[in-house]
Design an enzyme around this catalytic site. Structure first.
Site, short mmCIF file in Angstrom:
data_model
loop_
_atom_site.label_atom_id
_atom_site.label_comp_id
_atom_site.label_asym_id
_atom_site.label_seq_id
_atom_site.Cartn_x
_atom_site.Cartn_y
_atom_site.Cartn_z
N GLY A 50 -5.84 -12.67 -1.44
CA GLY A 50 -5.76 -13.69 -0.40
C GLY A 50 -6.28 -15.03 -0.87
CE1 TYR A 93 -4.58 -0.69 0.16
CE2 TYR A 93 -3.47 -2.80 0.48
CZ TYR A 93 -4.60 -2.08 0.16
OH TYR A 93 -5.77 -2.74 -0.20
N GLY A 145 -10.03 -6.24 -3.96
CA GLY A 145 -8.69 -6.67 -4.37
C GLY A 145 -7.97 -7.44 -3.29
CG ASP A 146 -7.24 -5.61 0.34
OD1 ASP A 146 -6.04 -5.46 0.06
OD2 ASP A 146 -7.99 -4.64 0.59
NE ARG A 147 -11.50 -13.53 0.27
CZ ARG A 147 -11.53 -14.47 1.19
NH1 ARG A 147 -12.58 -14.58 1.99
NH2 ARG A 147 -10.54 -15.31 1.33
#
Length: 466
Positions: free
Chosen positions: A257, A137, A252-254
């Site tokens: 992961g 980030y 995007g994080d999901r």
């Protein structure tokens, strides 16, 4: 699955309410606040989601020592957090929502940050992971040279998924897949000399794969799914299920992961990517990051019992009870031990570092008789009751367990910590407690030794002024 998330953590604050009137001072809506919620964002969101899926997650990041960081530690319950020295304030993004619709966002502490430090424990967590997710980030953790060197070492044997950021670092060569979104991919392609007007997601992905020397690039396209470009030269368009989305935060994080998990399970990249897109869509359909369940906490009764006056014959039950409660909630139990006679700055730094690695810290404290056998008849200088009280006065210490033996092995067997922490310049495997802790799947970690800070030195200095 044992997953290490490497990246920058943000504090997301959601202020939710209703607006039924305009302010008399200006033509702006008045928001009647119904609730305020703080949650981990950035790499913290990736780690939180994976931990709630039931994985063993370690987060390698940088945390400050301000109020925002304390909220983050609570939000990261269930995640083992490893962090270096704080170098910048906690970046905080506060969103005001009317119903489900975002109205305004305030950013604090988001100025460029210096490159954070790293510790041996952070590097070991990367090296020992079954899969690694890098959630960059733009706050500098991926620019740390030691972390980059460790990532470069593991890419050949461990699936590494890298979610990049425009202000972040380039992925290390050899990662399994990089997951930019379409605007990021087109901007990077433009910087590389491609004409954005004539560049589609497939061409941008091909350009970036060659630039980054990654195994593949997966360009995400929101409601349109994603485009995968592999080293073999094949381009695969992956559609996304139709989903009603009120807030795309966290998609995007999901995806990153889930993609790492599926690769860790041995799925081929096209199938893993397709499933990850489906997971991201399902995540948004349920409300996205704002709808995640609250992090489990420790009940007030347990917190109170761990702070009650110490009695050597009974307080072990408080420490054991606290550890069991944290484990039942999916959290990480950390323990450390020692005499802690004449508490000094070196002790405080070690204890604070230990607490940052998990969700509670239990201190195994040598009794007065144990200290005398180890240190001589002139020790301890401070009684066990006072030593325990001073330790519990520290915010980072959640419970103290007193033991009479020369070693804390029996004490550790009762607590069964996930992580045993000691200060020193030796390897974790060299610790005498390593064998005991490994018996239930725990691990040993050392934190840096602080020279010129010791009980003996402090006692000698006090003797000169007495």
């Amino acid at each position: 699955m044992r997953i290490t998330v490497v990246g920058d953590v943000l504090l997301d604050v959601d202020i939710n309410g209703a607006a039924t009137r305009l302010s008399p001072d200006a033509p702006v809506p008045v928001v009647d606040v119904a609730g305020i919620r703080r949650r981990a964002g950035g790499a913290g969101l990736v780690a939180t989601v994976l931990a709630q899926d039931g994985h063993d997650v370690t987060l390698v990041t940088a945390l400050s020592d301000d109020d925002g960081a304390s909220h983050l530690r609570r939000a990261l319950a269930g995640v083992s957090v490893l962090t270096g020295e704080p170098l910048a304030p906690t970046p905080t993004k506060t969103r005001v929502r009317i119903g489900t619709h975002p109205m305004v966002r305030f950013d604090e502490g988001c100025a460029p940050a210096p490159v954070p430090s790293s510790t041996p424990a952070m590097l070991a967590a990367i090296a020992s992971a079954e899969v690694v997710v890098v959630a960059d980030y733009g706050r500098g953790i991926t620019a740390n040279t030691a972390i980059r060197a460790t990532l470069a070492e593991v890419v050949g044997r461990t699936p590494v998924v890298w979610d990049p950021h425009p202000a972040g670092s380039e992925p290390v060569p050899g990662v399994a897949v990089v997951t930019p979104n379409l605007p990021e991919a087109l901007a990077s392609a433009k910087a590389g000399g491609l004409d954005p007007a004539r560049t589609g997601p497939g061409e941008a992905a091909q350009h970036l794969r060659e630039k980054w020397q990654s195994g593949a690039v997966l360009v995400t396209r929101g409601e349109h799914g994603a485009v995968l470009f592999e080293a073999s030269g094949g381009t695969v368009a992956i559609p996304a299920p139709r989903t009603s989305v009120s807030d795309p935060c966290g998609a995007g994080d999901r995806l990153a992961g889930s993609l790492a998990v599926y690769l860790g399970l041995g799925l081929e990249l096209p199938e893993a990517a397709a499933r990850a897109v489906e997971d991201a869509s399902a995540f948004l359909a349920k409300g996205g990051a704002a709808a995640l369940p609250e992090a489990p906490g420790v009940s007030p009764a347990v917190e109170l019992s761990s702070r009650e006056p110490i009695r050597a014959d009974s307080h072990i039950h408080d420490g054991v009870q606290l550890a069991q409660t944290i484990r039942d909630a999916g959290g990480t139990v950390v323990a450390t031990g020692g005499c802690f006679d004449l508490l000094h700055a070196g002790h405080a730094r070690t204890l604070a570092a230990a607490r940052s690695m998990g969700d509670c810290l239990v201190v195994c404290l040598n009794s007065d008789e144990s200290v005398r056998r180890l240190k001589g008849a002139h020790r301890p200088i401070v009684s066990v009751e006072d030593r325990a009280e001073l330790l519990l006065a520290l915010e980072c210490v959640d419970a103290v367990v007193i033991f009479d033996e020369d070693t804390p092995e029996a004490c550790l067997t009762g607590i069964r910590p996930d992580i045993w922490v000691k200060g020193g310049d030796y390897e974790p495997d060299e610790l005498p407690e390593a064998r005991v802790v490994a018996g239930w799947g725990g691990r040993c970690v050392t934190v840096p030794f602080h020279p010129a800070r010791s009980t003996s030195g402090l006692a000698a200095a006090l003797a000169k002024v007495s």
